[in-house]
Design a protein around this motif. Structure first.
Motif, PDB file in Angstrom:
ATOM      1  N   ASP A 116    -155.696 -29.653 -19.760  1.00 45.57           N
ATOM      2  CA  ASP A 116    -156.215 -29.258 -18.452  1.00 45.57           C
ATOM      3  C   ASP A 116    -155.067 -28.885 -17.524  1.00 45.57           C
ATOM      4  OD1 ASP A 116    -158.675 -29.875 -19.464  1.00 45.57           O
ATOM      5  OD2 ASP A 116    -158.953 -31.722 -18.317  1.00 45.57           O
ATOM      6  N   PHE A 117    -155.203 -27.733 -16.857  1.00 44.94           N
ATOM      7  CA  PHE A 117    -154.241 -27.259 -15.874  1.00 44.94           C
ATOM      8  C   PHE A 117    -154.963 -27.095 -14.538  1.00 44.94           C
ATOM      9  CE2 PHE A 117    -151.301 -26.837 -19.105  1.00 44.94           C
ATOM     10  CZ  PHE A 117    -150.188 -26.056 -18.807  1.00 44.94           C
ATOM     11  N   ILE A 118    -154.204 -27.137 -13.437  1.00 45.39           N
ATOM     12  CA  ILE A 118    -154.759 -26.851 -12.125  1.00 45.39           C
ATOM     13  C   ILE A 118    -153.847 -25.860 -11.413  1.00 45.39           C
ATOM     14  CG2 ILE A 118    -153.661 -28.883 -11.070  1.00 45.39           C
ATOM     15  CD1 ILE A 118    -156.229 -29.051  -9.272  1.00 45.39           C
ATOM     16  N   LYS A 119    -154.418 -24.730 -10.986  1.00 49.17           N
ATOM     17  CA  LYS A 119    -153.675 -23.668 -10.316  1.00 49.17           C
ATOM     18  C   LYS A 119    -154.600 -22.973  -9.314  1.00 49.17           C
ATOM     19  CE  LYS A 119    -150.186 -24.151 -13.293  1.00 49.17           C
ATOM     20  NZ  LYS A 119    -148.880 -24.716 -12.904  1.00 49.17           N
ATOM     21  N   PHE A 218    -153.921 -16.884 -12.664  1.00 53.10           N
ATOM     22  CA  PHE A 218    -153.633 -18.073 -11.860  1.00 53.10           C
ATOM     23  C   PHE A 218    -152.143 -18.206 -11.574  1.00 53.10           C
ATOM     24  CE2 PHE A 218    -157.680 -19.087 -13.842  1.00 53.10           C
ATOM     25  CZ  PHE A 218    -158.381 -19.730 -12.825  1.00 53.10           C
ATOM     26  N   MET A 219    -151.841 -18.747 -10.383  1.00 53.60           N
ATOM     27  CA  MET A 219    -150.460 -19.053 -10.028  1.00 53.60           C
ATOM     28  C   MET A 219    -150.415 -20.396  -9.307  1.00 53.60           C
ATOM     29  SD  MET A 219    -149.058 -15.307  -8.747  1.00 53.60           S
ATOM     30  CE  MET A 219    -147.394 -15.892  -8.416  1.00 53.60           C
ATOM     31  N   GLY A 220    -149.282 -21.095  -9.431  1.00 54.75           N
ATOM     32  CA  GLY A 220    -149.083 -22.332  -8.688  1.00 54.75           C
ATOM     33  C   GLY A 220    -148.570 -22.030  -7.292  1.00 54.75           C
ATOM     34  N   SER A 226    -143.646 -23.394 -11.419  1.00 55.60           N
ATOM     35  CA  SER A 226    -144.997 -23.360 -11.977  1.00 55.60           C
ATOM     36  C   SER A 226    -145.048 -22.501 -13.232  1.00 55.60           C
ATOM     37  CB  SER A 226    -145.982 -22.800 -10.931  1.00 55.60           C
ATOM     38  OG  SER A 226    -147.263 -22.624 -11.486  1.00 55.60           O
ATOM     39  N   THR A 227    -145.540 -23.090 -14.304  1.00 58.31           N
ATOM     40  CA  THR A 227    -145.851 -22.327 -15.510  1.00 58.31           C
ATOM     41  C   THR A 227    -147.284 -21.842 -15.362  1.00 58.31           C
ATOM     42  OG1 THR A 227    -144.370 -23.673 -16.869  1.00 58.31           O
ATOM     43  CG2 THR A 227    -146.064 -22.408 -18.017  1.00 58.31           C
ATOM     44  N   ASP A 228    -147.463 -20.536 -15.208  1.00 56.43           N
ATOM     45  CA  ASP A 228    -148.799 -20.026 -14.910  1.00 56.43           C
ATOM     46  C   ASP A 228    -149.046 -18.696 -15.612  1.00 56.43           C
ATOM     47  OD1 ASP A 228    -147.342 -18.222 -13.202  1.00 56.43           O
ATOM     48  OD2 ASP A 228    -147.466 -19.690 -11.579  1.00 56.43           O
ATOM     49  N   SER A 229    -149.930 -17.864 -15.049  1.00 61.11           N
ATOM     50  CA  SER A 229    -150.319 -16.625 -15.733  1.00 61.11           C
ATOM     51  C   SER A 229    -149.206 -15.588 -15.769  1.00 61.11           C
ATOM     52  CB  SER A 229    -151.551 -16.025 -15.057  1.00 61.11           C
ATOM     53  OG  SER A 229    -152.696 -16.828 -15.255  1.00 61.11           O
ATOM     54  N   ARG A 230    -148.128 -15.796 -15.030  1.00 57.40           N
ATOM     55  CA  ARG A 230    -146.989 -14.871 -15.111  1.00 57.40           C
ATOM     56  C   ARG A 230    -146.298 -14.959 -16.460  1.00 57.40           C
ATOM     57  NH1 ARG A 230    -143.928 -16.887  -9.833  1.00 57.40           N
ATOM     58  NH2 ARG A 230    -144.930 -18.816 -10.530  1.00 57.40           N
ATOM     59  N   VAL A 231    -146.474 -16.069 -17.142  1.00 54.94           N
ATOM     60  CA  VAL A 231    -145.857 -16.257 -18.463  1.00 54.94           C
ATOM     61  C   VAL A 231    -146.943 -16.108 -19.527  1.00 54.94           C
ATOM     62  CG1 VAL A 231    -144.527 -17.809 -19.936  1.00 54.94           C
ATOM     63  CG2 VAL A 231    -144.208 -17.867 -17.450  1.00 54.94           C
ATOM     64  N   PRO A 232    -146.806 -15.167 -20.462  1.00 50.25           N
ATOM     65  CA  PRO A 232    -147.845 -14.975 -21.479  1.00 50.25           C
ATOM     66  C   PRO A 232    -147.971 -16.174 -22.417  1.00 50.25           C
ATOM     67  CG  PRO A 232    -145.907 -13.657 -21.998  1.00 50.25           C
ATOM     68  CD  PRO A 232    -145.679 -14.229 -20.627  1.00 50.25           C
ATOM     69  N   VAL A 234    -147.967 -16.267 -25.582  1.00 44.45           N
ATOM     70  CA  VAL A 234    -147.032 -16.240 -26.721  1.00 44.45           C
ATOM     71  C   VAL A 234    -145.694 -16.854 -26.342  1.00 44.45           C
ATOM     72  CG1 VAL A 234    -148.115 -14.267 -27.849  1.00 44.45           C
ATOM     73  CG2 VAL A 234    -146.347 -13.878 -26.112  1.00 44.45           C
ATOM     74  N   ALA A 235    -145.399 -16.898 -25.029  1.00 41.67           N
ATOM     75  CA  ALA A 235    -144.165 -17.513 -24.554  1.00 41.67           C
ATOM     76  C   ALA A 235    -144.440 -18.901 -23.990  1.00 41.67           C
ATOM     77  CB  ALA A 235    -143.513 -16.636 -23.487  1.00 41.67           C
ATOM     78  N   ARG A 236    -145.550 -19.510 -24.426  1.00 46.78           N
ATOM     79  CA  ARG A 236    -145.956 -20.860 -24.034  1.00 46.78           C
ATOM     80  C   ARG A 236    -146.362 -20.947 -22.555  1.00 46.78           C
ATOM     81  NH1 ARG A 236    -141.961 -25.055 -27.345  1.00 46.78           N
ATOM     82  NH2 ARG A 236    -142.382 -24.196 -29.413  1.00 46.78           N
ATOM     83  N   GLY A 237    -146.800 -19.824 -22.026  1.00 42.62           N
ATOM     84  CA  GLY A 237    -147.329 -19.817 -20.674  1.00 42.62           C
ATOM     85  C   GLY A 237    -148.844 -19.911 -20.684  1.00 42.62           C
ATOM     86  N   VAL A 238    -149.442 -19.546 -19.555  1.00 41.43           N
ATOM     87  CA  VAL A 238    -150.905 -19.622 -19.408  1.00 41.43           C
ATOM     88  C   VAL A 238    -151.569 -18.290 -19.745  1.00 41.43           C
ATOM     89  CG1 VAL A 238    -152.759 -19.944 -17.721  1.00 41.43           C
ATOM     90  CG2 VAL A 238    -150.777 -21.470 -17.704  1.00 41.43           C
ATOM     91  N   GLY A 239    -150.941 -17.173 -19.307  1.00 39.82           N
ATOM     92  CA  GLY A 239    -151.537 -15.865 -19.538  1.00 39.82           C
ATOM     93  C   GLY A 239    -152.863 -15.727 -18.807  1.00 39.82           C
TER      94      GLY A 239
END
Length: 278
Positions: A116-119, A218-220, A226-232, A234-239
């Motif tokens: 579970d994430f919250i953003k 989503f963004m923090g 914040s690890t969020d949708s800016r990181v895909p 495949v790179a262990r982000g949210v996408g």
């Protein structure tokens, strides 16, 4: 014999009461509200480490992600939502579904890890999202920003995990003042909220993300932490997060503790009790 029978009957009734209570609690958590404890600083200063809230699961309707995951590694328990409701996974639809609004603070199931994430929701289906020099741009237009002063906190371990905050004023020793620049960001639609800045980094300048149909971006609020949708993914982000992965909306903080344990009453933040999440 009668006494023994009464004892056995009492034990059976006690067990039945516990089972019924657990069933009722499970149904309540699945359908209405899910407790959520803020473990990291990615949503500062909207949400602080140690804030405790209930997630409104009725806000967006129901999907497989509405079923609770129970993770208690110390007891060897790892029951995932897909173990209970996996039959409903994969069609990206919801029962009694309702679209979220831009600016909502949302708890969602990570598309790959299942945690579970919250953003904050900043991008709707079809939107073009880009960050330029730290400024969020939506469909080619920068969002409105106003100065929000300085966010200040004490440097040192925070929360049960003992996480240390990153500071704009450089490395700060324990007990020192950890500072971050704060701005008030206003999204299209009128939702205003604080965002924090630590310094220039790669996530302050991105390419253009076009949000697919049935997905959200989503963004923090603590943008540089914040690890969020800016990181895909495949790179262990949210996408991009599918509609079916939304769990619910965070509406109100019920309790808050700045310490390592919620039982350390001297660390309670009484000014945050019952505070609305905006």
């Amino acid at each position: 014999m009668a006494t023994e029978a009464r004892k056995q009957s009492g034990i059976v009734e006690t067990v039945k009461t516990i089972v019924y209570a657990l069933l009722i609690a499970g149904i309540f958590r699945s359908l209405f509200f899910q407790p959520f404890w803020i473990p990291s600083g990615s949503m500062k200063d909207t949400l602080l480490i140690g804030d405790f809230l209930f997630v409104n699961k009725m806000a967006y309707g129901y999907s497989y992600a509405s079923c609770p995951s129970v993770r208690m590694p110390q007891f060897g328990i790892n029951i995932d939502a897909t173990d209970i409701c996996g039959v409903f996974d994969g069609d990206n639809t919801r029962l009694f579904g309702s679209e979220p609004d831009r600016g909502d603070v949302v708890v969602f199931r990570h598309p790959t890890t299942g945690f579970d994430f919250i953003k904050r929701l900043v991008g709707l289906p079809g939107d073009r999202i880009q960050v330029k020099a730290g400024v969020l741009n939506i469909n080619g237009e920068p969002v409105k920003l106003e100065d929000g002063g300085i966010f200040e906190e004490l440097a040192g371990p925070q929360g049960p995990q003992g996480l240390r905050p990153r500071c704009e004023n450089g490395p700060v020793g324990d007990g020192g003042k950890c500072l971050k620049s704060r701005q008030i960001e206003t999204l299209p639609g009128g939702v205003s909220h604080p965002i924090l800045n630590i310094g220039r980094q790669g996530s302050d300048d991105t390419g253009v993300y076009t949000v697919p149909a049935g997905h959200f971006f989503f963004m923090g609020d603590n943008r540089d932490n914040s690890t969020d949708s800016r990181v895909p993914q495949v790179a262990r982000g949210v996408g991009y997060v599918p509609f079916e992965n939304l769990i619910g909306r965070a509406d109100r903080i019920m309790f808050s503790s700045a310490g390592r344990s919620m039982f350390a009453f001297w660390t309670w933040r009484s000014d945050r009790f019952f505070k609305a999440v905006k």
